[in-house]
Design an enzyme around this catalytic site. Structure first.
Site, short mmCIF file in Angstrom:
data_model
loop_
_atom_site.label_atom_id
_atom_site.label_comp_id
_atom_site.label_asym_id
_atom_site.label_seq_id
_atom_site.Cartn_x
_atom_site.Cartn_y
_atom_site.Cartn_z
N SER A 70 92.32 83.12 29.37
CA SER A 70 92.91 83.78 30.53
C SER A 70 91.82 84.35 31.43
O SER A 70 91.03 85.20 31.02
CB SER A 70 93.84 84.90 30.06
OG SER A 70 94.22 85.67 31.16
N HIS A 110 94.44 79.68 31.90
CA HIS A 110 95.59 80.53 32.20
C HIS A 110 95.23 81.50 33.34
O HIS A 110 94.22 82.19 33.28
CB HIS A 110 95.94 81.31 30.92
CG HIS A 110 97.18 82.15 31.03
ND1 HIS A 110 98.44 81.64 30.82
CD2 HIS A 110 97.34 83.47 31.30
CE1 HIS A 110 99.32 82.62 30.95
NE2 HIS A 110 98.68 83.74 31.25
N ASP A 155 96.59 84.62 35.74
CA ASP A 155 97.57 85.70 35.82
C ASP A 155 97.63 86.28 37.22
O ASP A 155 96.70 86.97 37.65
CB ASP A 155 97.17 86.83 34.87
CG ASP A 155 97.37 86.45 33.41
OD1 ASP A 155 98.48 86.05 33.06
OD2 ASP A 155 96.39 86.57 32.64
N MET A 187 99.37 88.98 39.65
CA MET A 187 100.14 90.23 39.57
C MET A 187 100.29 90.83 40.95
O MET A 187 99.37 90.76 41.76
CB MET A 187 99.40 91.24 38.69
CG MET A 187 99.08 90.74 37.31
SD MET A 187 98.21 92.02 36.39
CE MET A 187 97.77 91.10 34.91
N HIS A 229 100.60 81.88 35.69
CA HIS A 229 101.59 82.85 35.20
C HIS A 229 101.83 83.88 36.29
O HIS A 229 100.95 84.70 36.56
CB HIS A 229 101.02 83.49 33.91
CG HIS A 229 101.84 84.60 33.37
ND1 HIS A 229 101.33 85.50 32.43
CD2 HIS A 229 103.13 84.99 33.59
CE1 HIS A 229 102.28 86.37 32.11
NE2 HIS A 229 103.36 86.10 32.80
N MET A 257 103.33 87.09 37.61
CA MET A 257 103.95 88.38 37.27
C MET A 257 104.24 89.08 38.59
O MET A 257 103.61 90.08 38.95
CB MET A 257 102.99 89.20 36.40
CG MET A 257 102.97 88.72 34.96
SD MET A 257 101.52 89.31 34.08
CE MET A 257 100.34 88.06 34.56
N MET A 309 105.81 87.12 25.97
CA MET A 309 104.78 88.15 26.14
C MET A 309 104.71 88.95 24.84
O MET A 309 105.72 89.49 24.38
CB MET A 309 105.14 89.10 27.30
CG MET A 309 105.05 88.52 28.70
SD MET A 309 103.52 87.68 29.11
CE MET A 309 102.29 88.93 28.80
N PHE A 317 98.09 94.03 31.94
CA PHE A 317 96.71 94.36 31.59
C PHE A 317 96.22 93.48 30.44
O PHE A 317 96.99 93.16 29.54
CB PHE A 317 96.62 95.83 31.15
CG PHE A 317 97.13 96.78 32.19
CD1 PHE A 317 96.30 97.24 33.21
CD2 PHE A 317 98.46 97.19 32.18
CE1 PHE A 317 96.80 98.10 34.19
CE2 PHE A 317 98.96 98.04 33.16
CZ PHE A 317 98.13 98.49 34.17
N GLY A 369 93.55 93.04 27.15
CA GLY A 369 92.98 93.91 26.13
C GLY A 369 93.95 94.84 25.42
O GLY A 369 93.54 95.82 24.81
N ASP A 406 101.41 85.12 24.88
CA ASP A 406 100.44 85.73 25.80
C ASP A 406 100.32 87.22 25.52
O ASP A 406 101.28 87.97 25.69
CB ASP A 406 100.94 85.50 27.23
CG ASP A 406 99.93 85.94 28.28
OD1 ASP A 406 98.78 86.28 27.92
OD2 ASP A 406 100.30 85.93 29.47
C1 DX5 Z 1 98.71 90.20 30.50
C2 DX5 Z 1 98.37 88.81 30.91
C3 DX5 Z 1 97.58 88.08 29.90
C4 DX5 Z 1 96.23 88.68 29.61
C5 DX5 Z 1 96.02 88.57 28.13
O1 DX5 Z 1 99.58 90.76 31.38
O2 DX5 Z 1 99.51 88.05 31.20
O3 DX5 Z 1 97.48 86.70 30.18
O4 DX5 Z 1 95.17 88.04 30.27
O5 DX5 Z 1 94.88 89.28 27.80
P1 DX5 Z 1 94.50 89.62 26.31
O6 DX5 Z 1 94.32 88.31 25.60
O7 DX5 Z 1 93.23 90.40 26.46
O8 DX5 Z 1 95.63 90.42 25.73
ZN ZN Z 2 99.37 85.73 31.30
#
Ligand code: DX5
Ligand code: ZN
Length: 213
Positions: A5, A30, A32, A34, A63, A65, A134, A140, A142, A172
């Site tokens: 990601s 991947h 993300d 947002m 993805h 969001m 999810m 976020f 981490g 994810d």
């Molecule tokens: C979270 C994202 C994830 C994120 C995962 O909202 O959709 O794709 O990058 O990060 P880790 O693997 O650090 O949980």
């Molecule tokens: Zn994601």
């Protein structure tokens, strides 16, 4: 299979980040997106995505969001993305959005937040190419993996089998080298991995290790 990601990448060194991703055993990249409304954070938008799309040779898994993700179908298709995933919770007319993603020439994925039960997908699982759970609350990188994802995965597997759906299962959030084998055994096809890969001493090795599990 694993999809690193971009959210956890070093944005000051996207070229070198994409070099290792291209050379790795990652299946997809991947991405993300947002909006600060659907999730309490903002990530990156189309100018950054276009740059990444030029640098990356892996298929792009986008993805969204964001609220009203249907507004962005054309722009995601123009990036050359092969998969666009939208949240069940963000789509009033999910069936139409899935059809529009397909009409734009992409695979369609549907994503569930941790609090949304799998049964809400009963009437769409045969129309989608990917179901993504999810395993953290989105917004976020981490964060810690939510353990109840495991029973949810079992319910998803049952729903897919009973309905004859061939959708791939993607997970994810909070994926690590410690929980990846358990997730595979639970029938996960695609592991999204952000911080666990990008913060490793050797991201390419961490990525390849996840891919081999
Ligand atoms: C979270 C994202 C994830 C994120 C995962 O909202 O959709 O794709 O990058 O990060 P880790 O693997 O650090 O949980
Ligand atoms: Zn994601």
């Amino acid at each position: 299979m694993v999809a690193p990601s971009l959210l956890s990448a070093d944005f000051g060194n996207l070229e070198s980040e994409m070099q290792w991703v291209n050379a790795s055993h990652a299946e997809w990249l991947h991405l993300d997106v947002m909006d600060g409304v659907f999730v309490p954070n903002i990530s990156f938008g189309f100018p950054v995505l276009k740059h990444v799309a030029r640098l990356c040779t892996k298929p792009l898994d986008v993805h969204l969001m964001v609220v009203q993700p249907e507004k962005f179908i054309q722009q995601v298709a123009e990036l050359g993305a092969f998969l666009m995933s939208v949240h069940y919770e963000a789509c009033t007319h999910l069936n139409r959005v899935i059809a529009q993603i397909h009409e734009a020439g992409m695979k369609a994925g549907v994503v569930l937040n941790p609090s949304t039960p799998v049964c809400m997908l009963e009437d769409v699982v045969c129309d989608v190419d990917v179901v993504m759970l999810m395993s953290v609350n989105p917004g976020f990188g981490g964060q810690r993996f939510i353990p109840s994802t495991m029973s949810k995965l079992a319910r998803l597997r049952r729903l897919l089998d009973e309905s004859g759906s061939h959708a791939l299962v993607e997970v994810d959030g909070g994926v690590t080298l410690d929980n990846a084998s358990m997730l595979r055994k639970a029938g996960v096809d695609m592991l999204v991995a952000g911080s666990c890969v990008f913060s490793a001493p050797s991201p390419v090795e961490a990525c390849n290790q996840l891919a081999s599990l």
